[in-house]
Design a protein around this motif. Structure first.
Motif, mmCIF file in Angstrom:
data_model
loop_
_atom_site.group_PDB
_atom_site.id
_atom_site.type_symbol
_atom_site.label_atom_id
_atom_site.label_comp_id
_atom_site.label_asym_id
_atom_site.label_seq_id
_atom_site.Cartn_x
_atom_site.Cartn_y
_atom_site.Cartn_z
ATOM 1 N N TYR A 94 57.485 11.612 -1.428
ATOM 2 C CA TYR A 94 57.945 11.778 -2.807
ATOM 3 C C TYR A 94 56.763 12.123 -3.699
ATOM 4 N N GLU A 95 56.958 13.107 -4.556
ATOM 5 C CA GLU A 95 55.954 13.444 -5.570
ATOM 6 C C GLU A 95 56.690 13.853 -6.834
ATOM 7 N N GLY A 96 56.390 13.187 -7.922
ATOM 8 C CA GLY A 96 57.068 13.468 -9.178
ATOM 9 C C GLY A 96 58.388 12.736 -9.330
ATOM 10 N N GLU A 97 58.696 11.849 -8.387
ATOM 11 C CA GLU A 97 59.974 11.132 -8.427
ATOM 12 C C GLU A 97 59.880 9.778 -9.119
ATOM 13 N N GLY A 98 58.653 9.275 -9.283
ATOM 14 C CA GLY A 98 58.519 8.014 -9.992
ATOM 15 C C GLY A 98 57.547 7.050 -9.348
ATOM 16 N N VAL A 99 57.490 5.855 -9.910
ATOM 17 C CA VAL A 99 56.602 4.803 -9.426
ATOM 18 C C VAL A 99 57.123 4.296 -8.087
ATOM 19 N N CYS A 100 56.215 4.036 -7.172
ATOM 20 C CA CYS A 100 56.584 3.782 -5.778
ATOM 21 C C CYS A 100 57.649 2.703 -5.615
ATOM 22 N N HIS A 101 57.520 1.586 -6.305
ATOM 23 C CA HIS A 101 58.460 0.481 -6.089
ATOM 24 C C HIS A 101 59.844 0.803 -6.633
ATOM 25 N N GLN A 102 59.893 1.519 -7.733
ATOM 26 C CA GLN A 102 61.186 1.940 -8.271
ATOM 27 C C GLN A 102 61.863 2.928 -7.315
ATOM 28 N N VAL A 103 61.090 3.860 -6.792
ATOM 29 C CA VAL A 103 61.623 4.834 -5.843
ATOM 30 C C VAL A 103 62.138 4.134 -4.587
ATOM 31 N N MET A 104 61.394 3.167 -4.099
ATOM 32 C CA MET A 104 61.829 2.429 -2.909
ATOM 33 C C MET A 104 63.118 1.659 -3.172
ATOM 34 N N MET A 105 63.207 1.033 -4.322
ATOM 35 C CA MET A 105 64.409 0.263 -4.645
ATOM 36 C C MET A 105 65.615 1.175 -4.815
ATOM 37 N N GLU A 106 65.415 2.326 -5.406
ATOM 38 C CA GLU A 106 66.519 3.254 -5.622
ATOM 39 C C GLU A 106 67.022 3.876 -4.322
#
Length: 416
Positions: A94-106
């Motif tokens: 992922y690049e440009g999708e957001g902060v790592c922990h938020q992306v993982m949770m989503e």
């Protein structure tokens, strides 16, 4: 002897019937997350191995979020190394999708999983009933190559939540209060387990905010009991639990805390330690130069709604830089649909792409010598947001936004 949630998750990962605190277990990992803070180092170490291999590429998730867009040629080189390696090896990237922990949770985390992340705030995944914990490069590389690792089963602190937070008080105030109560070392290498009827009053965004900051009390991980709120979030994101664990009635805890949510007040963590907390009103009047609404702790749509409601029809103080940074692309898109970004822009805020921003302190919005930042970021250590001779106060989205309007630390009810 009964088991805690943390013990049950480790037992599952170790393929054992039961484990107890202080056992050492060999475990299989469900996911391995890494971001651009250190992944380039992992790549270098991997390439130096005699027989490099990836045990299960489907378990790897790599995310560029800390310095995005790049702030230097050096950063560009580390990003390129990470990007090229991910593409060459088929790693989820992922690049440009957001902060790592938020992306993982989503997109990835499920209850019952054991997840290593090369970032200390991986404990955020406990909001979904997963055992998330931060590891260093060497431990990450070993797990990446073998698919396994070892875990010392942590003792568990139990937090029974009662009642409901008052209006204008948020989960951020709750976890800062708890950290102030038990200290920055009060949960060192322990799991922090949350339950009780008060938990049902906290939405997923609030739970993520709480679990995310538990590492600031030294916790190995944090875990919320799985309930209908958890299941609704999973359903909304198209996922099913890996396993649902509740603590046994005879589970053994090192300490048990009963927290009356109705007693919590707006809180500020003063420089330079997260446990240096006080009533926000006791910090009122302190001049600020910058305010930050974002990060893996408070950059969700619920936080942006709070900030937008407070600042609508008002202006950012002329002496303040107010950075608004959604935690993910999905949050950004939702905020635009709701007109929140327009509200922030009209007020004079600086709206940025989803990234770690000044919480990380080496890219966007760093503060200079003698400057003061009030932030929904995760840490306020000396030099965390820029110059070593600067000052960082931590607070909720409401307090940060109110302070941006007033030009000094203030709570929402103090806005003139």
């Amino acid at each position: 002897m009964g088991m805690t949630i943390a013990e049950k998750i480790i037992a599952r990962a170790a393929k054992m019937e039961s484990v107890k605190a202080n056992d050492i277990c060999t475990v299989e990992l469900d996911y391995l997350m890494s971001n651009d803070g250190t992944t380039h180092i992992t790549v270098d170490k991997y390439n130096s191995l005699k027989h490099p291999r990836i045990a299960d590429v489907s378990k790897l998730v790599w995310i560029i979020d800390h310095n995005l867009p790049c702030d230097s040629v050096k950063t560009a080189a580390s990003h390129k190394k990470m990007r090229d390696f991910a593409r060459a090896n088929g790693i989820k990237f992922y690049e440009g999708e957001g902060v790592c922990h938020q992306v993982m949770m989503e997109n990835h985390v499920r209850p019952g999983q054991l997840i290593f992340g090369a970032d200390s705030h991986t404990c955020a995944y406990g909001a979904l009933g997963a055992f998330g914990t931060g590891v260093g490069n060497t431990d990450y590389l070993y797990a990446m190559v073998t698919g396994t690792s070892w875990v010392l089963v942590p003792e568990t602190l139990r937090f029974n939540l009662h009642g409901q937070l008052p209006e204008g008080v948020y989960a951020r105030d709750l976890i800062l209060t708890i950290i102030g109560q038990i200290s920055a070392s009060g949960a060192t290498y322990k799991a922090m387990e949350f339950g009780g009827e008060g938990l049902k009053t906290l939405d997923m965004a609030a739970r993520m905010s709480i679990c995310n900051l538990c590492v600031e009390a030294g916790a190995k991980t944090a875990l919320m009991e799985v309930d209908e709120i958890t299941m609704d979030y999973l359903k909304e994101h198209g996922r099913e639990p890996a396993a649902v664990f509740a603590p046994d009635e005879d589970a053994v805890y090192s300490e048990v805390y009963d927290i009356d949510l109705s007693s919590i007040k707006p809180i500020v963590a003063k420089p330079h330690f997260v446990d240096n907390v006080c009533d926000a009103k006791d910090a009122a009047g302190i001049h600020i130069d910058e305010a930050f609404l974002g990060s893996c702790n408070n950059g969700r749509i619920e936080d942006l709604r709070v900030g937008a409601e407070i600042i609508k029809g008002r202006k950012v103080n002329p002496g303040v830089r107010f950075l608004v940074v959604p935690a993910s692309r999905a949050v950004y898109e939702q905020a635009m649909k709701e007109g929140l970004m327009e509200i922030f822009m009209e007020a004079g805020a600086i709206v940025m792409n989803p990234n770690c921003s000044v919480c990380w302190g080496s890219c966007q919005g760093v503060i200079g010598e003698g400057e003061t930042l009030i932030s929904t970021g995760t840490r306020n250590f000396k030099g965390r947001a820029g110059h070593r001779e600067s000052f960082v106060y931590l607070a909720s989205a409401a307090t940060v936004t109110a302070s941006a309007i007033m030009g000094e630390i203030a709570t929402a009810d103090m806005i003139k």
